[in-house]
Design an enzyme around this catalytic site. Structure first.
Site, PDB file in Angstrom:
ATOM      1  N   CYS A  95       0.839  -1.200   0.000  1.00 20.63           N
ATOM      2  CA  CYS A  95       0.000   0.000   0.000  1.00 20.63           C
ATOM      3  C   CYS A  95       0.876   1.254   0.000  1.00 20.63           C
ATOM      4  CB  CYS A  95      -0.979  -0.044   1.172  1.00 20.63           C
ATOM      5  SG  CYS A  95      -2.356   1.127   1.031  1.00 20.63           S
ATOM      6  N   HIS A 259      -3.623  -5.678   1.037  1.00 19.75           N
ATOM      7  CA  HIS A 259      -2.974  -6.000   2.312  1.00 19.75           C
ATOM      8  C   HIS A 259      -3.051  -7.505   2.611  1.00 19.75           C
ATOM      9  CE1 HIS A 259      -2.289  -1.876   3.861  1.00 19.75           C
ATOM     10  NE2 HIS A 259      -3.359  -1.568   3.150  1.00 19.75           N
ATOM     11  N   GLU A 261      -1.248  -9.087   4.587  1.00 21.43           N
ATOM     12  CA  GLU A 261      -0.988  -9.289   6.016  1.00 21.43           C
ATOM     13  C   GLU A 261      -2.259  -9.249   6.847  1.00 21.43           C
ATOM     14  OE1 GLU A 261      -0.742  -4.744   5.613  1.00 21.43           O
ATOM     15  OE2 GLU A 261      -0.547  -6.542   4.376  1.00 21.43           O
TER      16      GLU A 261
END
Length: 295
Positions: A95, A259, A261
């Site tokens: 990002c 994302h 994660e």
């Protein structure tokens, strides 16, 4: 021995804890390091085996998302990061981290445009025979060299819909040269949260090179795996060629807007109670850690 990952922290970074958990789960040892510590010489890039630029809003996205962080990277750490990348160590920017990698010129990685001779050679393969004259190649070589100097091969600009996007998306891993996506055949579902994720390049020549060099690492697709073809919301920001992430020509640097994660456990998916398996983002980090362990 576990590889140690440098997780870069700037003012406004807010996803470092998430990515540190993902890196730890993948088998590495993450260490959050403020930029000021690196600037003061308290930490050194050379002591780490991985480099992570997490998401957030570095410096409040003043002058544009990731722009001031990119200036930091170029002004204070250019030699160290260049050495890190050139050594083949894995780097990932997520990002805001992706935006900084692009706006600093680290991505898309301009090895193919680094000299007029290489630019001529690369461009010749994409031109029709009628246009392969010395004058044309020289002009393209000069243009490529100028863009390399200005770091404007590519950018991430405002979403096509004109507003901030916060939603879940489906990604298809593509690149086999990218150490982070190599061998991944399962689609990944994870969230996005950005206002400037629309990936654009300066011209068709650069777009062609990204494809020819296998630098398109991840693309937006529909939930059933069919191409997004620019359709909203499967492609949430209008990125050209449905690009969600790219790598450098060597494959060790990955930048992506979504994302991964934030989907490393099944319970994080909003449809977790439906009894359906949804592709996790964890394999991306496992790939990166495994590669770092071999260096």
């Amino acid at each position: 021995m576990k590889p140690i990952a440098l997780v870069l922290q700037a003012r406004g970074t807010n996803r470092e804890l998430d990515v540190m958990e993902a890196i730890a789960l993948a088998g590495a040892e993450p260490e959050g390091v403020p930029l000021n510590n690196l600037r003061a010489g308290k930490n050194h890039f050379i002591d780490y085996q991985m480099l992570i630029l997490p998401g957030g809003f570095s410096y409040a996205d003043a002058l544009g998302a990731g722009k001031l962080l990119a200036l930091d990277l170029n002004s204070y750490f250019s030699d160290e990061i260049s050495a890190f990348v050139d050594s083949g160590k894995p780097v990932i920017g997520i990002c805001n981290g992706f935006q900084a990698l692009v706006k600093s010129g680290i991505l898309p990685g301009n090895e193919a445009f680094a000299s007029p001779a290489r630019a001529k050679q690369s461009y010749k393969g994409t031109m029709s025979p009628a246009k392969q004259d010395d004058s044309g190649r020289g002009e393209i070589a000069l243009l490529a060299k100028e863009r390399l100097a200005r770091n404007d091969m590519a950018t991430l600009t405002f979403n096509a819909q004109g507003h901030f996007e916060c939603r879940w998306v489906t990604l298809q891993p593509i690149s086999e040269i990218c150490v982070w996506t190599r061998g991944l055949d399962e689609r990944i579902e994870c969230p996005i949260a950005h206002g400037e994720g629309n990936f654009r390049v300066a011209d068709d020549f650069i777009a062609n090179r990204l494809g020819l060099q296998d630098q398109i690492a991840l693309s937006y697709v529909h939930a059933d795996g069919s191409p997004a073809n620019g359709e909203y919301p499967a492609n949430p920001n209008g990125s050209m060629l449905d690009i969600a992430g790219i790598c450098n020509p060597a494959g060790n640097v990955l930048g992506l807007m979504p994302h991964p994660e934030n989907h490393i456990y099944p319970y994080q998916h909003p449809h977790r109670t439906r009894g359906i398996h949804f592709g996790s983002g964890l394999p991306v980090f496992v790939n990166g850690v495994r590669y770092a362990s071999l260096l």
